[in-house]
Design a protein around this motif. Structure first.
Motif, PDB file in Angstrom:
ATOM      1  N   ILE A 175     -16.599 -54.580-129.331  1.00  0.00           N
ATOM      2  CA  ILE A 175     -15.391 -53.745-129.332  1.00  0.00           C
ATOM      3  C   ILE A 175     -15.691 -52.379-129.962  1.00  0.00           C
ATOM      4  O   ILE A 175     -15.281 -51.340-129.429  1.00  0.00           O
ATOM      5  CB  ILE A 175     -14.226 -54.488-130.048  1.00  0.00           C
ATOM      6  CG1 ILE A 175     -13.859 -55.745-129.239  1.00  0.00           C
ATOM      7  CG2 ILE A 175     -13.008 -53.570-130.222  1.00  0.00           C
ATOM      8  CD1 ILE A 175     -12.842 -56.655-129.878  1.00  0.00           C
ATOM      9  N   ASP A 176     -16.469 -52.374-131.055  1.00  0.00           N
ATOM     10  CA  ASP A 176     -16.864 -51.096-131.675  1.00  0.00           C
ATOM     11  C   ASP A 176     -17.643 -50.231-130.687  1.00  0.00           C
ATOM     12  O   ASP A 176     -17.461 -49.016-130.629  1.00  0.00           O
ATOM     13  CB  ASP A 176     -17.735 -51.350-132.922  1.00  0.00           C
ATOM     14  CG  ASP A 176     -16.913 -51.910-134.085  1.00  0.00           C
ATOM     15  OD1 ASP A 176     -15.662 -51.881-134.006  1.00  0.00           O
ATOM     16  OD2 ASP A 176     -17.527 -52.386-135.072  1.00  0.00           O
ATOM     17  N   ALA A 177     -18.527 -50.874-129.915  1.00  0.00           N
ATOM     18  CA  ALA A 177     -19.337 -50.127-128.942  1.00  0.00           C
ATOM     19  C   ALA A 177     -18.477 -49.602-127.795  1.00  0.00           C
ATOM     20  O   ALA A 177     -18.749 -48.529-127.238  1.00  0.00           O
ATOM     21  CB  ALA A 177     -20.461 -51.003-128.407  1.00  0.00           C
ATOM     22  N   PRO A 212     -23.636 -54.173-126.517  1.00  0.00           N
ATOM     23  CA  PRO A 212     -23.600 -52.885-127.229  1.00  0.00           C
ATOM     24  C   PRO A 212     -24.741 -51.946-126.822  1.00  0.00           C
ATOM     25  O   PRO A 212     -24.532 -50.747-126.638  1.00  0.00           O
ATOM     26  CB  PRO A 212     -23.717 -53.294-128.708  1.00  0.00           C
ATOM     27  CG  PRO A 212     -23.108 -54.652-128.759  1.00  0.00           C
ATOM     28  CD  PRO A 212     -23.553 -55.305-127.477  1.00  0.00           C
ATOM     29  N   ASP A 242     -24.231 -48.269-125.180  1.00  0.00           N
ATOM     30  CA  ASP A 242     -24.802 -47.061-125.782  1.00  0.00           C
ATOM     31  C   ASP A 242     -25.670 -46.296-124.790  1.00  0.00           C
ATOM     32  O   ASP A 242     -25.876 -45.092-124.925  1.00  0.00           O
ATOM     33  CB  ASP A 242     -25.608 -47.414-127.043  1.00  0.00           C
ATOM     34  CG  ASP A 242     -24.690 -47.815-128.209  1.00  0.00           C
ATOM     35  OD1 ASP A 242     -23.489 -47.459-128.176  1.00  0.00           O
ATOM     36  OD2 ASP A 242     -25.175 -48.500-129.143  1.00  0.00           O
ATOM     37  N   ASN A 288      -6.699 -54.650-128.300  1.00  0.00           N
ATOM     38  CA  ASN A 288      -7.191 -55.908-127.736  1.00  0.00           C
ATOM     39  C   ASN A 288      -6.015 -56.757-127.259  1.00  0.00           C
ATOM     40  O   ASN A 288      -5.271 -57.315-128.063  1.00  0.00           O
ATOM     41  CB  ASN A 288      -7.987 -56.640-128.830  1.00  0.00           C
ATOM     42  CG  ASN A 288      -8.654 -57.904-128.308  1.00  0.00           C
ATOM     43  OD1 ASN A 288      -8.345 -58.397-127.229  1.00  0.00           O
ATOM     44  ND2 ASN A 288      -9.576 -58.426-129.091  1.00  0.00           N
ATOM     45  N   VAL A 314     -15.346 -48.615-128.140  1.00  0.00           N
ATOM     46  CA  VAL A 314     -14.656 -47.449-128.703  1.00  0.00           C
ATOM     47  C   VAL A 314     -15.626 -46.264-128.826  1.00  0.00           C
ATOM     48  O   VAL A 314     -15.323 -45.155-128.385  1.00  0.00           O
ATOM     49  CB  VAL A 314     -14.054 -47.800-130.093  1.00  0.00           C
ATOM     50  CG1 VAL A 314     -13.462 -46.568-130.761  1.00  0.00           C
ATOM     51  CG2 VAL A 314     -12.998 -48.897-129.944  1.00  0.00           C
ATOM     52  N   ARG A 315     -16.798 -46.547-129.384  1.00  0.00           N
ATOM     53  CA  ARG A 315     -17.814 -45.498-129.620  1.00  0.00           C
ATOM     54  C   ARG A 315     -18.193 -44.786-128.328  1.00  0.00           C
ATOM     55  O   ARG A 315     -18.451 -43.590-128.317  1.00  0.00           O
ATOM     56  CB  ARG A 315     -19.035 -46.204-130.232  1.00  0.00           C
ATOM     57  CG  ARG A 315     -20.211 -45.343-130.582  1.00  0.00           C
ATOM     58  CD  ARG A 315     -21.157 -46.098-131.510  1.00  0.00           C
ATOM     59  NE  ARG A 315     -21.922 -47.155-130.858  1.00  0.00           N
ATOM     60  CZ  ARG A 315     -21.919 -48.437-131.232  1.00  0.00           C
ATOM     61  NH1 ARG A 315     -21.172 -48.854-132.232  1.00  0.00           N
ATOM     62  NH2 ARG A 315     -22.649 -49.334-130.585  1.00  0.00           N
ATOM     63  N   LYS A 347     -16.705 -58.148-132.608  1.00  0.00           N
ATOM     64  CA  LYS A 347     -16.348 -56.845-133.170  1.00  0.00           C
ATOM     65  C   LYS A 347     -17.408 -55.808-132.778  1.00  0.00           C
ATOM     66  O   LYS A 347     -17.081 -54.648-132.492  1.00  0.00           O
ATOM     67  CB  LYS A 347     -16.256 -56.963-134.695  1.00  0.00           C
ATOM     68  CG  LYS A 347     -15.751 -55.699-135.345  1.00  0.00           C
ATOM     69  CD  LYS A 347     -15.565 -55.839-136.832  1.00  0.00           C
ATOM     70  CE  LYS A 347     -15.095 -54.524-137.435  1.00  0.00           C
ATOM     71  NZ  LYS A 347     -16.098 -53.445-137.289  1.00  0.00           N
ATOM     72  N   GLU A 348     -18.683 -56.229-132.730  1.00  0.00           N
ATOM     73  CA  GLU A 348     -19.767 -55.299-132.374  1.00  0.00           C
ATOM     74  C   GLU A 348     -19.556 -54.734-130.970  1.00  0.00           C
ATOM     75  O   GLU A 348     -19.800 -53.560-130.725  1.00  0.00           O
ATOM     76  CB  GLU A 348     -21.133 -56.007-132.436  1.00  0.00           C
ATOM     77  CG  GLU A 348     -21.651 -56.308-133.830  1.00  0.00           C
ATOM     78  CD  GLU A 348     -20.883 -57.419-134.555  1.00  0.00           C
ATOM     79  OE1 GLU A 348     -20.298 -58.298-133.873  1.00  0.00           O
ATOM     80  OE2 GLU A 348     -20.852 -57.400-135.803  1.00  0.00           O
ATOM     81  N   GLY A 389      -9.774 -49.397-128.755  1.00  0.00           N
ATOM     82  CA  GLY A 389     -10.042 -50.651-129.454  1.00  0.00           C
ATOM     83  C   GLY A 389      -8.863 -51.615-129.466  1.00  0.00           C
ATOM     84  O   GLY A 389      -8.897 -52.645-130.130  1.00  0.00           O
TER      85      GLY A 389
END
Lengths: 280, 183
Positions: free
Chosen positions: B110-112, B89, B93, B171, B114-115, B107-108, B169
């Motif tokens: 995958i969230d990163a 992540p 970023d 999968n 998407v972000r 999940k962290e 996101g």
């Protein structure tokens, strides 16, 4: 009494390290090939075809089948009428590993200490399991083990009341959790009974058994068949990208156990299930 | 869908990738795995620069076997990506656009993805001999002392990968398994 020199042992081990990492055994090869015909997913078929191509390239161009050429695991059966001459047997095996991994362009994947993690640069030490057996032969099996699948292996200390249903759940749980991480289609080695460490050792050794060799205990044979069918219904598929080929084989070993326990160990191996044996 | 993409990978490209797409990558990519990620993370903690450019770049999680004479690299398939989940992540970023590996992500991560409008590709695990044929050059960039874990820069041609997590996101590991599950 037969005398075997440590030089002979090192030379053989060196060759075995190389052989195991460049060529798969015949039973693994044909299981992988047959899977192409039964796989239902188009992407799954494509991946299985790539694995065939990969084996061809490894063979013809001398490139290891997988870059993770593993930690060198050995099963040694030493006949009690054999005398080893020229030094320590363990040192001789490690010397063979050192030369095999260097001369064979194999990756050195071993760190000398699990916390300090400095690479030993020659893939030693090996993990060696000795067994003393009757006779005057020395039988050495090498099974280089990659850690993508090793990391997904499990031990469950079940209760006797959990019975065979508990064993089935344990196997399915381990395979489901492993999923794409273990490079499916996988081979599933299972050890049922014994003690904590005995079950793990049986599971590891089960991975080296030829697919045509079946258990003599009827319930064990039936359990292998049932679990293979169930695992292939999980949908994980080649590469974990969906399909009907999740495992190529389920090999189960069993042993006596304690009145209070039912240990079950599941040692998962990827489709590069390497092993080779020599008798000296 | 089949797509041909070249590196560096931009947001325009990742926006058009969907989980399940089969892609062929051409261009320069970086190689880093466990020990190199740990060191990069420590460098960032100390306020130092990363040893590689990160904006729109691709990291391949891999540790090759040694190259024979006259060849760029040995066997070179993906390693399990989840071991890099702790570090990914932060790199995403900072601008990392694509990761190539195999196996599940947290999940962290995958969230990163998407972000940052990024992508997680899988290469076929255990096909290291085949994949090595798509690698045309390989150069150790830094952390040479880490041996097989050093950071490398590769030039790849038509390197085959599959989109597992896209920038929305989605999968593939979750959807594809459901499609074939019958237990």
């Amino acid at each position: 009494m037969k005398i075997i020199n440590t030089t002979t042992i090192s030379d053989n081990v060196k060759d075995m390290c190389i052989e195991a990492n460049y060529y798969l055994s015949t039973d693994m090869n044909s299981a992988l090939k047959n899977a192409i015909n039964t796989e239902k997913s188009e992407l799954g078929k494509k991946i299985l075809n790539q694995l065939q191509e990969n084996l061809d390239i490894a063979d013809k161009e001398m490139i290891p089948i997988c870059q993770d050429t593993g930690m060198a695991v050995f099963f040694v059966e030493l006949g009690q009428d054999v005398h080893i001459e020229g030094g320590s047997l363990t040192d001789a095996i490690n010397e063979g590993v050192r030369r095999g991994y260097t001369d064979g362009y194999l990756r050195k994947s071993v760190v000398g200490d699990p916390i300090e993690r400095v690479n030993t640069k020659d893939n030693t030490p090996a993990v060696i399991h000795y067994d003393i057996v009757p006779g005057d032969e020395l039988k050495i099996t090498i099974a280089p083990k990659g850690f993508g699948s090793e990391n997904m292996s499990r031990i469950f200390m079940l209760k006797p009341a959990d019975g065979i249903e508990g064993v089935k759940d344990a196997i399915l749980t381990a395979v489901k959790d492993a999923g794409p991480n273990a490079c499916p289609p996988m081979v599933v080695g299972v050890g049922i009974g014994g003690t904590f460490e005995k079950s793990a050792l049986m599971a590891k050794k089960a991975l080296t058994r030829e697919f045509s060799e079946r258990p003599t205990i009827p319930w064990v044979k039936d359990l292998e068949d049932e679990m293979l069918e169930k695992i292939n219904k999980l949908g994980i598929g080649p590469g974990g990208l969906g399909g009907t080929t999740t495992a190529l084989a389920v090999n189960i070993n069993t042993y006596a156990t304690h009145i209070a326990g039912l240990p079950v160990a599941i040692n998962i191996c990827c489709h590069v299930n390497r092993h080779t044996t020599r008798v000296m | 869908m089949e797509q041909r993409i070249t590196t560096p990978i931009t947001s325009e490209v990742t926006s058009n990738l969907s989980a399940g797409d089969y892609c062929y990558i051409t261009g320069y990519i970086y190689v880093a795995r466990d020990a190199a990620h740990k060191r990069m993370d420590e460098a960032l903690n100390k306020g130092e620069e990363l040893p590689i450019p990160i904006e729109n770049e691709t990291i391949y999680y891999m540790g090759p076997s040694p190259a024979r004479e006259g060849r760029p690299i040995g066997s070179a398939g993906p390693t399990t990506a989840s071991r890099m989940d702790k570090y990914a992540p932060r790199l995403l970023d900072l601008g990392l656009k694509a990761m190539i590996g195999k196996g599940k992500r947290t999940k962290e991560v995958i969230d990163a993805v998407v972000r940052n409008n990024a992508v997680y590709f899988a290469a076929v695990g255990g096909a290291g001999a085949l994949l090595s044929k798509c690698i045309k050059s390989s150069e150790v960039i830094c952390y040479d002392d880490l041996g097989a874990e050093a950071i490398r820069k590769l030039y790849v041609e038509d390197f085959p990968v599959i989109v597992v997590v896209d920038s929305r996101g989605n999968n593939l590991y979750e959807t594809a398994i459901k499609e074939f599950a019958s237990l």
